[in-house]
Motif scaffolding. Structure first.
Motif, PDB file in Angstrom:
ATOM      1  N   LYS A   8       0.828  -1.188   0.000  1.00 49.96           N
ATOM      2  CA  LYS A   8       0.000   0.000   0.000  1.00 49.96           C
ATOM      3  C   LYS A   8       0.866   1.242   0.000  1.00 49.96           C
ATOM      4  N   ARG A   9       0.317   2.312  -0.589  1.00 51.74           N
ATOM      5  CA  ARG A   9       1.050   3.568  -0.603  1.00 51.74           C
ATOM      6  C   ARG A   9       1.141   4.120   0.811  1.00 51.74           C
ATOM      7  N   LEU A  10       2.312   4.556   1.185  1.00 53.18           N
ATOM      8  CA  LEU A  10       2.498   5.123   2.512  1.00 53.18           C
ATOM      9  C   LEU A  10       1.863   6.496   2.578  1.00 53.18           C
ATOM     10  N   ARG A  11       1.547   6.926   3.789  1.00 61.90           N
ATOM     11  CA  ARG A  11       1.013   8.263   3.972  1.00 61.90           C
ATOM     12  C   ARG A  11       2.099   9.298   3.712  1.00 61.90           C
ATOM     13  N   VAL A  12       1.650  10.539   3.487  1.00 66.61           N
ATOM     14  CA  VAL A  12       2.614  11.606   3.260  1.00 66.61           C
ATOM     15  C   VAL A  12       3.458  11.774   4.517  1.00 66.61           C
ATOM     16  N   PRO A  13       4.705  12.235   4.394  1.00 69.00           N
ATOM     17  CA  PRO A  13       5.649  12.184   5.510  1.00 69.00           C
ATOM     18  C   PRO A  13       5.247  13.036   6.697  1.00 69.00           C
ATOM     19  N   TRP A  14       4.516  14.158   6.469  1.00 74.61           N
ATOM     20  CA  TRP A  14       4.160  14.980   7.602  1.00 74.61           C
ATOM     21  C   TRP A  14       3.025  14.344   8.416  1.00 74.61           C
ATOM     22  N   ARG A  15       2.455  13.214   7.952  1.00 80.79           N
ATOM     23  CA  ARG A  15       1.480  12.469   8.729  1.00 80.79           C
ATOM     24  C   ARG A  15       2.009  11.092   9.110  1.00 80.79           C
ATOM     25  N   MET A  31      12.336  19.295   6.220  1.00 79.69           N
ATOM     26  CA  MET A  31      11.366  20.066   5.427  1.00 79.69           C
ATOM     27  C   MET A  31      11.531  19.778   3.938  1.00 79.69           C
ATOM     28  N   ALA A  32      12.787  19.756   3.478  1.00 80.74           N
ATOM     29  CA  ALA A  32      13.032  19.445   2.069  1.00 80.74           C
ATOM     30  C   ALA A  32      12.591  18.024   1.743  1.00 80.74           C
ATOM     31  N   TYR A  33      12.800  17.118   2.697  1.00 74.34           N
ATOM     32  CA  TYR A  33      12.329  15.734   2.526  1.00 74.34           C
ATOM     33  C   TYR A  33      10.818  15.688   2.319  1.00 74.34           C
ATOM     34  N   CYS A  34      10.074  16.533   3.041  1.00 75.14           N
ATOM     35  CA  CYS A  34       8.621  16.579   2.871  1.00 75.14           C
ATOM     36  C   CYS A  34       8.242  17.019   1.459  1.00 75.14           C
ATOM     37  N   THR A  35       8.970  18.004   0.901  1.00 72.24           N
ATOM     38  CA  THR A  35       8.659  18.448  -0.461  1.00 72.24           C
ATOM     39  C   THR A  35       9.016  17.378  -1.484  1.00 72.24           C
ATOM     40  N   VAL A  36      10.133  16.678  -1.249  1.00 69.26           N
ATOM     41  CA  VAL A  36      10.527  15.602  -2.163  1.00 69.26           C
ATOM     42  C   VAL A  36       9.502  14.479  -2.119  1.00 69.26           C
ATOM     43  N   ALA A  37       9.102  14.071  -0.916  1.00 69.50           N
ATOM     44  CA  ALA A  37       8.124  12.988  -0.784  1.00 69.50           C
ATOM     45  C   ALA A  37       6.784  13.393  -1.358  1.00 69.50           C
ATOM     46  N   GLY A  38       6.422  14.695  -1.236  1.00 70.82           N
ATOM     47  CA  GLY A  38       5.176  15.154  -1.836  1.00 70.82           C
ATOM     48  C   GLY A  38       5.211  15.082  -3.355  1.00 70.82           C
ATOM     49  N   ALA A  39       6.361  15.462  -3.939  1.00 66.02           N
ATOM     50  CA  ALA A  39       6.484  15.378  -5.393  1.00 66.02           C
ATOM     51  C   ALA A  39       6.506  13.936  -5.873  1.00 66.02           C
ATOM     52  N   LEU A  40       7.097  13.050  -5.061  1.00 65.89           N
ATOM     53  CA  LEU A  40       7.207  11.638  -5.434  1.00 65.89           C
ATOM     54  C   LEU A  40       6.071  10.813  -4.823  1.00 65.89           C
ATOM     55  N   ALA A 126       9.660   9.593 -15.152  1.00 65.22           N
ATOM     56  CA  ALA A 126       8.753  10.736 -15.054  1.00 65.22           C
ATOM     57  C   ALA A 126       9.564  11.984 -14.775  1.00 65.22           C
ATOM     58  N   ILE A 127       9.031  13.123 -15.209  1.00 60.09           N
ATOM     59  CA  ILE A 127       9.620  14.425 -14.923  1.00 60.09           C
ATOM     60  C   ILE A 127       8.575  15.206 -14.143  1.00 60.09           C
ATOM     61  N   VAL A 128       8.884  15.495 -12.888  1.00 55.75           N
ATOM     62  CA  VAL A 128       7.882  16.018 -11.957  1.00 55.75           C
ATOM     63  C   VAL A 128       8.369  17.348 -11.389  1.00 55.75           C
ATOM     64  N   PRO A 129       7.488  18.357 -11.307  1.00 55.71           N
ATOM     65  CA  PRO A 129       7.898  19.615 -10.653  1.00 55.71           C
ATOM     66  C   PRO A 129       8.024  19.432  -9.148  1.00 55.71           C
ATOM     67  N   LEU A 130       9.036  20.032  -8.570  1.00 51.09           N
ATOM     68  CA  LEU A 130       9.249  19.983  -7.123  1.00 51.09           C
ATOM     69  C   LEU A 130       8.442  21.102  -6.490  1.00 51.09           C
ATOM     70  N   GLY A 131       7.469  20.743  -5.677  1.00 47.89           N
ATOM     71  CA  GLY A 131       6.580  21.733  -5.087  1.00 47.89           C
ATOM     72  C   GLY A 131       7.265  22.595  -4.043  1.00 47.89           C
ATOM     73  N   PRO A 132       6.610  23.654  -3.605  1.00 45.17           N
ATOM     74  CA  PRO A 132       7.185  24.546  -2.588  1.00 45.17           C
ATOM     75  C   PRO A 132       7.036  23.962  -1.196  1.00 45.17           C
ATOM     76  N   ARG A 133       7.763  24.504  -0.253  1.00 43.44           N
ATOM     77  CA  ARG A 133       7.585  24.117   1.149  1.00 43.44           C
ATOM     78  C   ARG A 133       6.287  24.739   1.665  1.00 43.44           C
ATOM     79  N   LEU A 134       5.598  24.008   2.508  1.00 51.16           N
ATOM     80  CA  LEU A 134       4.286  24.416   2.977  1.00 51.16           C
ATOM     81  C   LEU A 134       4.284  24.577   4.490  1.00 51.16           C
ATOM     82  N   ILE A 135       3.224  25.159   5.000  1.00 44.77           N
ATOM     83  CA  ILE A 135       3.103  25.369   6.442  1.00 44.77           C
ATOM     84  C   ILE A 135       3.167  24.041   7.179  1.00 44.77           C
ATOM     85  N   ARG A 136       2.482  23.029   6.630  1.00 44.22           N
ATOM     86  CA  ARG A 136       2.463  21.745   7.335  1.00 44.22           C
ATOM     87  C   ARG A 136       3.839  21.079   7.351  1.00 44.22           C
TER      88      ARG A 136
END
Length: 649
Positions: A8-15, A31-40, A126-136
């Motif tokens: 199963k897909r793991l939850r996003v890292p901030w959860r 924090m950067a890890y959270c953005t990488v995991a969100g993009a991936l 795949a070529i994926v945009p790296l999203g910005p850092r977020l409050i969470r």
């Protein structure tokens, strides 16, 4: 027995609860890890084999993100088989490519200036945009580091360049020292960020600049990722959300959100509205204008079609002299949303103020089946909105003034505030500054110390009673030293974390009533009487306690009779006015719980006084600090909580 991974897909890292002993990483790396995991997100599975290129933004620092990507591989992928294939495209050579192909895993970063070649696309899955850092992301990093979460620290982590964060946070240095070092140095304005007098970017904002939209922002990022995957051929359009209905008060920024969503998704935005289509003329022209907007969106697909004032269409069940006309329009809209010709590649965003007026068929599955409400922006969001429109960042000394004076304002109101301040600065031949903003806020009056003390007595009473009766965990206690001139509003509050899975029994409601009356009880015990602010408004303590007692006695069958009425606020008021007996029972409940709350304040007077003293000093204390103060000053006594009555089976 051996552990089997479900796949199963793991939850996003901030959860996700990570192994704290796996790798020591600094706060910005996490924090950067959270953005990488969100993009991936599509590859967040253990054992995944993929070679992915992440396209970065201008705010990028490779050494930090390389460490974050390796941390992602160790936590999400199989760390034992990942040999560190994290590279920049500019540094990649034949040996690196061979290692990536051998391991079948690699994370490659492409800077904005790097032109991705055809060979690069062939190598990458795949070529994926790296999203910005977020409050969470910032909040998750602070929690992981064991640091308190506050607006000033979160804003610091979101606005400082990655390179400065990387240099400030080091393994040998405590995170608090790093934060203090950053605060002590002048703030760096990144290249390209709007200056104080600079006009907003012509292309409009992105989701990274939007705040106060609740779950809508997360949905927007998910949509941007899905559209990116659709463009890359990873998923079909049927896997993309093709519609959402957003509602909220006028001025909260629904139109601006649509612009930011289109910019983040990198797709064109087509604007339409019920009133604009109707301006075209008679029914035939009206329908032609509506179909033309859908046709334009389909021609420019993938695209976003924004329909403003969609609640103007109403419902087909309405009966008036225009009902036949509107039924024809609604039927045509339903066909365009989900008719014979599917609108592949078109995401429809409908915006309205009154979603209940909209025909239910518009909101069914396959059309605008997702409904998200946009609330009025909170204090943190209002500061970001100010920064978006003015380019100015408030200092901590101005936070309380700005937060108090702008409470209840929408994004449009804050934009008008900035416009007025900018005009005043022009008249004075000055650059726009925070002083101009402060001077244009609604007038604030500083409260006398005696008034502040009474506020602290009241709010500390709520918190203490809640702790003693076991009603709910206190998460925050706040009081204010200012009020807006000519405006009535609550000047203090206690926030609770109520267990949603807890049975709502009679004892639960009795404890809730006691907590509502805890502030009044504290004022009576400490000051001799309570103030008029405890009643008169729907959200006032006595009003809420009365509603709870009425529901318990007259709607839930938990009082003197099992005969009940249908639960609704209007019905409760009618029950009280029409039944003197019910009103007496309600009074008895309130008097009993008030006496219980007063007894708690008397027995735990030392704990209450300690809470009041601390609250007067700092204006805001966390739930954890409040519990610690109570425990340090609490007198042992018999529990005053209303316990559940157990029935032998």
């Amino acid at each position: 027995m051996p552990f089997k991974q479900s796949g199963k897909r793991l939850r996003v890292p901030w959860r996700l609860k990570l192994d704290e002993n796996a790798l020591p990483v600094t706060l910005p790396v996490f924090m950067a890890y959270c953005t990488v995991a969100g993009a991936l997100r599509s590859w967040n599975r253990i054992g995944t084999k993929a070679i992915v290129t992440l396209v970065t933004t201008d705010d990028f620092y490779y050494p930090l993100f390389a460490e974050a990507a390796r941390f992602f591989a160790s936590q999400i992928w199989d760390g034992q088989r990942f040999h560190g294939n994290v590279l920049q495209w500019t540094d990649k050579n034949f040996r690196h490519e061979a290692e990536a192909l051998r391991d079948e895993r690699a994370i490659l970063f492409a800077s904005p200036s790097y032109q991705i070649q055809e060979d690069d696309r062939l190598l990458s899955d795949a070529i994926v945009p790296l999203g910005p850092r977020l409050i969470r992301h910032a909040e998750a990093a602070l929690r992981r580091a064991g640091l308190p979460i506050n607006d000033e620290t979160v804003e610091l982590l979101l606005t400082e360049p990655w390179s400065r964060l990387s240099r400030a946070f080091q393994d040998r240095r405590h995170p608090l020292q790093a934060i203090q070092r950053l605060r002590s140095l002048p703030k760096v304005i990144p290249p390209g960020e709007p200056q104080a007098e600079g006009p907003p970017l012509a292309a409009g904002p992105t989701l990274a600049e939007m705040h106060g939209y609740g779950g809508l922002i997360e949905w927007g990022y998910d949509l941007a990722k899905d559209i990116s995957d659709f463009k890359a051929g990873i998923i079909p359009w049927s896997n993309v959300d093709n519609g959402v209905l957003i509602s909220g008060p006028p001025g909260v920024g629904k139109t601006m959100f649509a612009t930011a969503l289109a910019n983040t998704c990198a797709v064109p935005l087509i604007y339409g509205s019920a009133s604009r289509w109707q301006e075209a003329g008679a029914l035939d022209e009206h329908l032609k204008a509506m179909r033309a907007s859908f046709a334009e969106a389909k021609e420019r697909a993938p695209s976003i079609l924004f329909i403003d004032e969609i609640d103007v269409f109403g419902a087909r069940s309405e009966r008036d002299r225009n009902s036949a006309y509107m039924r024809s329009v609604i039927t045509a809209l339903l066909q365009l949303l989900d008719g014979f010709e599917r609108r592949e590649g078109v995401v429809v965003v409908g915006a309205c103020n009154y979603p209940d007026l909209l025909d239910s068929a518009v909101k069914r599955s396959g059309r605008l089946d997702r409904h998200i409400t946009v609330p009025l922006p909170d204090a943190t969001s209002r500061r970001f909105i100010l920064r978006l429109h003015s380019g100015l960042t408030l200092c901590s000394a101005d936070f309380e003034l700005f937060d108090m004076a702008t409470e209840g304002l929408t994004g449009a109101d804050i934009e008008r505030l900035v416009r007025d301040a900018r005009r005043a600065a022009r008249r004075q031949s000055e650059m726009l500054s925070v002083d101009h903003i402060i001077r244009h806020l609604r007038p604030l009056i500083k409260l006398p110390e005696a008034y502040v003390h009474s506020l602290a007595v009241h709010e500390a009473g709520h918190a203490l009673v809640s702790h003693e009766v076991g009603y709910a965990k206190v998460s925050d206690i706040r009081i204010s030293r200012w009020r807006v001139e000519g405006e009535y509003r609550a000047l203090g509050c206690v926030e609770y974390d109520v267990d949603v899975d807890r049975p709502r029994s009679k004892s639960f409601f009795e404890n809730a009533i006691a907590v509502c009356l805890g502030g009044i009880a504290a004022e009576i015990e400490v000051l001799g009487s309570f103030s008029q602010g405890a009643a008169g408004d729907d959200a006032a303590d006595l009003n809420r306690a009365t509603e709870l007692a009425t529901a318990m006695e007259g709607a839930f069958g938990m009082g003197h009779t099992l005969a009940v009425e249908k639960f609704s606020p209007d019905a409760l008021a009618k029950m009280r006015s029409s039944s003197p007996e019910l009103r007496r029972e309600i009074h008895n409940v309130l008097a009993k719980e008030l006496e219980r709350a007063k007894s708690i304040i008397r027995m735990q007077r030392a704990a209450h006084e300690a809470l009041v003293t601390r609250l007067v000093d700092v204006d805001q204390i966390s739930g954890a600090e409040a519990v610690e103060i109570i425990r340090n000053h609490r007198r042992p006594t018999v529990s005053l909580a209303k316990t559940e009555r157990r029935v032998a089976m």
